[in-house]
Scaffold this motif. Structure first.
Motif, PDB file in Angstrom:
ATOM      1  N   LEU A 162       2.938 -12.359  -7.722  1.00  0.00           N
ATOM      2  CA  LEU A 162       2.431 -11.445  -6.701  1.00  0.00           C
ATOM      3  C   LEU A 162       3.165 -11.665  -5.383  1.00  0.00           C
ATOM      4  O   LEU A 162       3.556 -10.709  -4.704  1.00  0.00           O
ATOM      5  CB  LEU A 162       0.921 -11.654  -6.514  1.00  0.00           C
ATOM      6  CG  LEU A 162       0.223 -10.638  -5.600  1.00  0.00           C
ATOM      7  CD1 LEU A 162       0.147  -9.277  -6.275  1.00  0.00           C
ATOM      8  CD2 LEU A 162      -1.178 -11.116  -5.240  1.00  0.00           C
ATOM      9  N   ARG A 163       3.380 -12.929  -5.020  1.00  0.00           N
ATOM     10  CA  ARG A 163       4.120 -13.235  -3.789  1.00  0.00           C
ATOM     11  C   ARG A 163       5.571 -12.790  -3.903  1.00  0.00           C
ATOM     12  O   ARG A 163       6.155 -12.272  -2.951  1.00  0.00           O
ATOM     13  CB  ARG A 163       4.048 -14.728  -3.494  1.00  0.00           C
ATOM     14  CG  ARG A 163       2.661 -15.219  -3.115  1.00  0.00           C
ATOM     15  CD  ARG A 163       2.694 -16.670  -2.690  1.00  0.00           C
ATOM     16  NE  ARG A 163       3.526 -16.876  -1.515  1.00  0.00           N
ATOM     17  CZ  ARG A 163       3.812 -18.057  -0.988  1.00  0.00           C
ATOM     18  NH1 ARG A 163       3.328 -19.155  -1.559  1.00  0.00           N
ATOM     19  NH2 ARG A 163       4.559 -18.165   0.082  1.00  0.00           N
ATOM     20  N   SER A 172       0.832  -4.690  -9.826  1.00  0.00           N
ATOM     21  CA  SER A 172       0.868  -5.913  -9.028  1.00  0.00           C
ATOM     22  C   SER A 172       1.554  -5.660  -7.693  1.00  0.00           C
ATOM     23  O   SER A 172       1.112  -6.138  -6.643  1.00  0.00           O
ATOM     24  CB  SER A 172       1.583  -7.017  -9.805  1.00  0.00           C
ATOM     25  OG  SER A 172       1.586  -8.225  -9.066  1.00  0.00           O
ATOM     26  N   GLN A 173       2.651  -4.909  -7.734  1.00  0.00           N
ATOM     27  CA  GLN A 173       3.355  -4.588  -6.493  1.00  0.00           C
ATOM     28  C   GLN A 173       2.493  -3.727  -5.575  1.00  0.00           C
ATOM     29  O   GLN A 173       2.469  -3.926  -4.357  1.00  0.00           O
ATOM     30  CB  GLN A 173       4.671  -3.886  -6.807  1.00  0.00           C
ATOM     31  CG  GLN A 173       5.576  -3.715  -5.586  1.00  0.00           C
ATOM     32  CD  GLN A 173       6.931  -3.166  -5.949  1.00  0.00           C
ATOM     33  OE1 GLN A 173       7.028  -2.173  -6.667  1.00  0.00           O
ATOM     34  NE2 GLN A 173       7.982  -3.801  -5.475  1.00  0.00           N
ATOM     35  N   ARG A 174       1.775  -2.779  -6.154  1.00  0.00           N
ATOM     36  CA  ARG A 174       0.891  -1.943  -5.333  1.00  0.00           C
ATOM     37  C   ARG A 174      -0.250  -2.770  -4.740  1.00  0.00           C
ATOM     38  O   ARG A 174      -0.654  -2.554  -3.599  1.00  0.00           O
ATOM     39  CB  ARG A 174       0.328  -0.803  -6.179  1.00  0.00           C
ATOM     40  CG  ARG A 174       1.379   0.217  -6.592  1.00  0.00           C
ATOM     41  CD  ARG A 174       0.780   1.353  -7.402  1.00  0.00           C
ATOM     42  NE  ARG A 174       1.804   2.315  -7.799  1.00  0.00           N
ATOM     43  CZ  ARG A 174       1.590   3.374  -8.556  1.00  0.00           C
ATOM     44  NH1 ARG A 174       0.350   3.613  -9.000  1.00  0.00           N
ATOM     45  NH2 ARG A 174       2.568   4.197  -8.871  1.00  0.00           N
ATOM     46  N   THR A 175      -0.761  -3.709  -5.524  1.00  0.00           N
ATOM     47  CA  THR A 175      -1.830  -4.577  -5.030  1.00  0.00           C
ATOM     48  C   THR A 175      -1.326  -5.442  -3.879  1.00  0.00           C
ATOM     49  O   THR A 175      -2.027  -5.633  -2.884  1.00  0.00           O
ATOM     50  CB  THR A 175      -2.348  -5.473  -6.166  1.00  0.00           C
ATOM     51  OG1 THR A 175      -2.855  -4.640  -7.215  1.00  0.00           O
ATOM     52  CG2 THR A 175      -3.462  -6.390  -5.674  1.00  0.00           C
ATOM     53  N   ALA A 176      -0.115  -5.955  -4.018  1.00  0.00           N
ATOM     54  CA  ALA A 176       0.463  -6.792  -2.963  1.00  0.00           C
ATOM     55  C   ALA A 176       0.614  -6.026  -1.660  1.00  0.00           C
ATOM     56  O   ALA A 176       0.499  -6.600  -0.575  1.00  0.00           O
ATOM     57  CB  ALA A 176       1.824  -7.339  -3.413  1.00  0.00           C
ATOM     58  N   GLY A 177       0.845  -4.714  -1.754  1.00  0.00           N
ATOM     59  CA  GLY A 177       1.003  -3.901  -0.550  1.00  0.00           C
ATOM     60  C   GLY A 177      -0.316  -3.511   0.099  1.00  0.00           C
ATOM     61  O   GLY A 177      -0.337  -3.099   1.261  1.00  0.00           O
ATOM     62  N   ARG A 178      -1.428  -3.640  -0.633  1.00  0.00           N
ATOM     63  CA  ARG A 178      -2.722  -3.201  -0.121  1.00  0.00           C
ATOM     64  C   ARG A 178      -3.635  -4.345   0.291  1.00  0.00           C
ATOM     65  O   ARG A 178      -4.541  -4.157   1.103  1.00  0.00           O
ATOM     66  CB  ARG A 178      -3.451  -2.353  -1.175  1.00  0.00           C
ATOM     67  CG  ARG A 178      -2.840  -0.984  -1.408  1.00  0.00           C
ATOM     68  CD  ARG A 178      -3.539  -0.263  -2.547  1.00  0.00           C
ATOM     69  NE  ARG A 178      -3.051   1.102  -2.729  1.00  0.00           N
ATOM     70  CZ  ARG A 178      -3.549   2.165  -2.127  1.00  0.00           C
ATOM     71  NH1 ARG A 178      -4.587   2.032  -1.309  1.00  0.00           N
ATOM     72  NH2 ARG A 178      -3.052   3.358  -2.340  1.00  0.00           N
ATOM     73  N   ARG A 234     -11.456   3.598  -1.329  1.00  0.00           N
ATOM     74  CA  ARG A 234     -11.651   3.926  -2.750  1.00  0.00           C
ATOM     75  C   ARG A 234     -10.336   3.770  -3.512  1.00  0.00           C
ATOM     76  O   ARG A 234     -10.320   3.303  -4.655  1.00  0.00           O
ATOM     77  CB  ARG A 234     -12.173   5.355  -2.867  1.00  0.00           C
ATOM     78  CG  ARG A 234     -12.418   5.783  -4.309  1.00  0.00           C
ATOM     79  CD  ARG A 234     -12.930   7.220  -4.360  1.00  0.00           C
ATOM     80  NE  ARG A 234     -13.142   7.646  -5.749  1.00  0.00           N
ATOM     81  CZ  ARG A 234     -13.524   8.856  -6.107  1.00  0.00           C
ATOM     82  NH1 ARG A 234     -13.773   9.774  -5.144  1.00  0.00           N
ATOM     83  NH2 ARG A 234     -13.691   9.167  -7.369  1.00  0.00           N
ATOM     84  N   ALA A 235      -9.231   4.165  -2.869  1.00  0.00           N
ATOM     85  CA  ALA A 235      -7.920   4.030  -3.508  1.00  0.00           C
ATOM     86  C   ALA A 235      -7.589   2.562  -3.764  1.00  0.00           C
ATOM     87  O   ALA A 235      -6.997   2.228  -4.799  1.00  0.00           O
ATOM     88  CB  ALA A 235      -6.846   4.670  -2.634  1.00  0.00           C
TER      89      ALA A 235
END
Length: 283
Positions: free
Chosen positions: A225-226, A164-170, A69-70
């Motif tokens: 993102l990369r 974007s950084q959080r998305t890249a980590g997930r 969900r997060a």
């Protein structure tokens, strides 16, 4: 020597990705501006995000299952930030010159850079350069709602960097970006469809809309993102200060717009500040 190379090469590659994306953005925005009379600013935002979402969904084929969900909350937040940032920016470009809009917008990443890093000197120098580039716009009496939209887009740009950084980590590769673009595209559909109207049946509008999507969204967002997998958010934010400088140079070379000595000096200051921020390690 080996250790130094392994530390330096990915960082240099990430910087190159950010700079490449920064060159793409003004080019795509210039093409979009040509279509405003036909499809409207909101119609172009919709075309840009819809084409970008379709393109990345086909290329990435993101997996829909197995996410928490997060994870989905991050994607929704990222997508809404993308939709709001692009909408406000195009509304600004419809009212004020492109260079001025980019200059005011970049203040968002700059504030983020000051808040998240100790590179006060470089951030201050970049701020001076950006303010100098925007001085001509202030003296020319810019449209205040346009300036407000550009500043709002800057705030959303800062949110975009963090999310974007959080998305890249997930999410692996660009899966998260593809999903976020779908959210952004859906969010812009109602206003975009009502604004564009019959222009959506024009092959020229659709073709150039696809070009705008590649130049302004699919390519730069993927590169950024990369890059954010290697660069800290603060360093990335300072690098975004290159955008108005690049827009100024592109305007001079491609559009033959006059470049005064003051503007040239301000551009050089922004470039120097960005390079300094990247090369200087946090204390």
């Amino acid at each position: 020597m080996t250790t130094l190379a392994t530390r330096t090469t990915p960082r240099a590659g990430a910087v190159a990705m950010v700079v490449t994306g920064a060159f793409c953005q003004p080019s795509g925005a210039a093409v979009a501006g040509l279509l405003f009379p036909r499809a409207g600013a909101l119609g172009m935002v919709m075309l840009r995000l819809v084409f970008s979402a379709i393109l990345l969904a086909i290329i990435c084929r993101p997996r829909l299952r197995g996410h928490t969900r997060a994870d989905w909350l991050v994607i929704v937040g990222f997508g809404l930030a993308l939709a709001t940032m692009n909408t406000l920016f195009y509304l600004a470009v419809a009212r004020i010159p492109l260079g001025a809009a980019v200059t005011f917008e970049v203040l968002g990443p700059l504030v983020l850079a000051v808040a998240t890093t100790r590179r006060w000197l470089w951030a201050t120098l970049a701020l001076v350069g950006v303010a100098t580039l925007g001085r001509a716009g202030f003296t020319a009496g810019l449209d205040l709602p346009g300036v407000a939209c550009a500043l709002g887009a800057g705030a959303m740009w800062a949110a975009y960097i963090v999310l974007s950084q959080r998305t890249a980590g997930r999410f692996p590769k660009t899966d998260g970006l593809a999903l976020a673009l779908v959210v952004a595209a859906v969010a812009t559909l109602p206003l975009g469809l009502s604004t564009a109207g019959r222009a959506l049946a024009d092959p020229v509008v659709l073709g150039l809309g696809f070009v705008v999507a590649v130049l302004s969204s699919a390519l730069p967002y993927s590169l950024e993102l990369r890059a954010l997998r290697t660069l800290p958010a603060g360093t990335f934010a300072v690098l975004m200060c290159l955008t108005p400088a690049i827009a100024t140079v592109v305007g001079f070379v491609v559009l033959h717009q006059a470049l005064s000595l003051v503007e040239a000096a301000a551009t050089a200051l922004v470039v120097a500040a960005s390079i300094g921020a990247v090369r200087t390690r946090p204390q």
